[in-house]
Scaffold this active site. Sequence first.
Site, PDB file in Angstrom:
ATOM      1  N   HIS A 183     -53.152  26.159 -11.130  1.00 17.55           N
ATOM      2  CA  HIS A 183     -54.597  25.968 -11.282  1.00 17.55           C
ATOM      3  C   HIS A 183     -54.903  24.500 -11.485  1.00 17.55           C
ATOM      4  O   HIS A 183     -54.271  23.817 -12.282  1.00 17.55           O
ATOM      5  CB  HIS A 183     -55.160  26.811 -12.433  1.00 17.55           C
ATOM      6  CG  HIS A 183     -54.396  26.712 -13.709  1.00 17.55           C
ATOM      7  ND1 HIS A 183     -53.203  27.369 -13.922  1.00 17.55           N
ATOM      8  CD2 HIS A 183     -54.650  26.017 -14.849  1.00 17.55           C
ATOM      9  CE1 HIS A 183     -52.755  27.080 -15.133  1.00 17.55           C
ATOM     10  NE2 HIS A 183     -53.607  26.259 -15.720  1.00 17.55           N
ATOM     11  N   LEU A 184     -55.897  24.057 -10.762  1.00 21.99           N
ATOM     12  CA  LEU A 184     -56.352  22.670 -10.834  1.00 21.99           C
ATOM     13  C   LEU A 184     -57.572  22.633 -11.748  1.00 21.99           C
ATOM     14  O   LEU A 184     -58.565  23.338 -11.497  1.00 21.99           O
ATOM     15  CB  LEU A 184     -56.719  22.199  -9.421  1.00 21.99           C
ATOM     16  CG  LEU A 184     -57.157  20.747  -9.271  1.00 21.99           C
ATOM     17  CD1 LEU A 184     -56.033  19.789  -9.649  1.00 21.99           C
ATOM     18  CD2 LEU A 184     -57.606  20.495  -7.827  1.00 21.99           C
ATOM     19  N   HIS A 185     -57.479  21.849 -12.835  1.00 22.43           N
ATOM     20  CA  HIS A 185     -58.637  21.685 -13.717  1.00 22.43           C
ATOM     21  C   HIS A 185     -59.570  20.633 -13.110  1.00 22.43           C
ATOM     22  O   HIS A 185     -59.120  19.528 -12.763  1.00 22.43           O
ATOM     23  CB  HIS A 185     -58.202  21.172 -15.094  1.00 22.43           C
ATOM     24  CG  HIS A 185     -57.371  22.125 -15.897  1.00 22.43           C
ATOM     25  ND1 HIS A 185     -57.884  22.899 -16.916  1.00 22.43           N
ATOM     26  CD2 HIS A 185     -56.045  22.415 -15.846  1.00 22.43           C
ATOM     27  CE1 HIS A 185     -56.911  23.617 -17.469  1.00 22.43           C
ATOM     28  NE2 HIS A 185     -55.785  23.338 -16.833  1.00 22.43           N
TER      29      HIS A 185
ATOM     30  N   ASN B  48     -51.728  20.725 -15.356  1.00 26.09           N
ATOM     31  CA  ASN B  48     -50.776  20.738 -16.462  1.00 26.09           C
ATOM     32  C   ASN B  48     -49.512  21.405 -15.921  1.00 26.09           C
ATOM     33  O   ASN B  48     -49.566  22.534 -15.433  1.00 26.09           O
ATOM     34  CB  ASN B  48     -51.334  21.514 -17.656  1.00 26.09           C
ATOM     35  CG  ASN B  48     -52.502  20.785 -18.301  1.00 26.09           C
ATOM     36  OD1 ASN B  48     -52.526  19.557 -18.335  1.00 26.09           O
ATOM     37  ND2 ASN B  48     -53.466  21.529 -18.807  1.00 26.09           N
TER      38      ASN B  48
ATOM     39  N   GLY C 243     -48.861  21.606 -21.632  1.00 27.85           N
ATOM     40  CA  GLY C 243     -49.964  22.512 -21.948  1.00 27.85           C
ATOM     41  C   GLY C 243     -50.192  23.622 -20.953  1.00 27.85           C
ATOM     42  O   GLY C 243     -51.166  24.368 -21.074  1.00 27.85           O
TER      43      GLY C 243
HETATM   44  P1  DGP Z   1     -53.439  25.492 -18.714  1.00 28.68           P
HETATM   45  O1  DGP Z   1     -53.447  25.274 -20.184  1.00 28.68           O
HETATM   46  O2  DGP Z   1     -53.351  24.202 -17.907  1.00 28.68           O
HETATM   47  O3  DGP Z   1     -52.449  26.531 -18.266  1.00 28.68           O
HETATM   48  O4  DGP Z   1     -54.879  26.060 -18.389  1.00 28.68           O
HETATM   49  C1  DGP Z   1     -55.187  27.413 -18.491  1.00 28.68           C
HETATM   50  C2  DGP Z   1     -56.669  27.474 -18.639  1.00 28.68           C
HETATM   51  O5  DGP Z   1     -57.058  28.788 -18.339  1.00 28.68           O
HETATM   52  C3  DGP Z   1     -57.164  27.183 -20.036  1.00 28.68           C
HETATM   53  O6  DGP Z   1     -57.977  26.010 -20.018  1.00 28.68           O
HETATM   54  C4  DGP Z   1     -57.962  28.396 -20.442  1.00 28.68           C
HETATM   55  C5  DGP Z   1     -58.159  29.135 -19.148  1.00 28.68           C
HETATM   56  N1  DGP Z   1     -58.112  30.591 -19.266  1.00 28.68           N
HETATM   57  C6  DGP Z   1     -57.114  31.318 -19.842  1.00 28.68           C
HETATM   58  N2  DGP Z   1     -57.420  32.627 -19.745  1.00 28.68           N
HETATM   59  C7  DGP Z   1     -58.617  32.702 -19.102  1.00 28.68           C
HETATM   60  C8  DGP Z   1     -59.449  33.797 -18.715  1.00 28.68           C
HETATM   61  O7  DGP Z   1     -59.146  34.979 -18.923  1.00 28.68           O
HETATM   62  N3  DGP Z   1     -60.612  33.490 -18.084  1.00 28.68           N
HETATM   63  C9  DGP Z   1     -60.984  32.195 -17.820  1.00 28.68           C
HETATM   64  N4  DGP Z   1     -62.142  32.005 -17.209  1.00 28.68           N
HETATM   65  N5  DGP Z   1     -60.206  31.145 -18.164  1.00 28.68           N
HETATM   66  C10 DGP Z   1     -59.058  31.407 -18.798  1.00 28.68           C
END
Ligand code: DGP
Length: 113
Positions: free
Chosen positions: A99-101, A86, A92
């Site tokens: 970060h790569l989903h 994203n 989003g």
């Molecule tokens: P984006 O929306 O592409 O920036 O994705 C961020 C992602 O990070 C979202 O899917 C939720 C995840 N995320 C946010 N905070 C944390 C956290 O503290 N721990 C973990 N494991 N994931 C998190």
Amino acid sequence: MTDCLFCKIIAGRIPSKKVYEDDRAFAFEDVNPQAPTHVLIIPKKHIVGLKEAEEADAELLGYCQIVAAKIARERGIEQGYRTVYNVGPSAGQSVFHLHLHLIGGRALGWPPG
Ligand code: DGP
């Protein structure tokens, strides 16, 4: 970077469910999973996002994709998965450490929302 959520996760200062780690990359379960597999693969180097990445980061970004493919293979989701960046708030992006989903383990619709 001291004030970055994902840098704190890499350092172990914020807990996460670690999936993979080596000298260049770290992977952990997304806290808000959108599919049975939803793993975030991040470079240990702090890069804000794809649009801030530089040509010198190309190998690292490619490496994150290879780590994602390895995790997908281990999880047996090679029938169909997606790797997604994203990029920017309108797409989003909410955390500003690249970060790569890795999303899979269910049927994925197209186009994504
Ligand atoms: P984006 O929306 O592409 O920036 O994705 C961020 C992602 O990070 C979202 O899917 C939720 C995840 N995320 C946010 N905070 C944390 C956290 O503290 N721990 C973990 N494991 N994931 C998190």
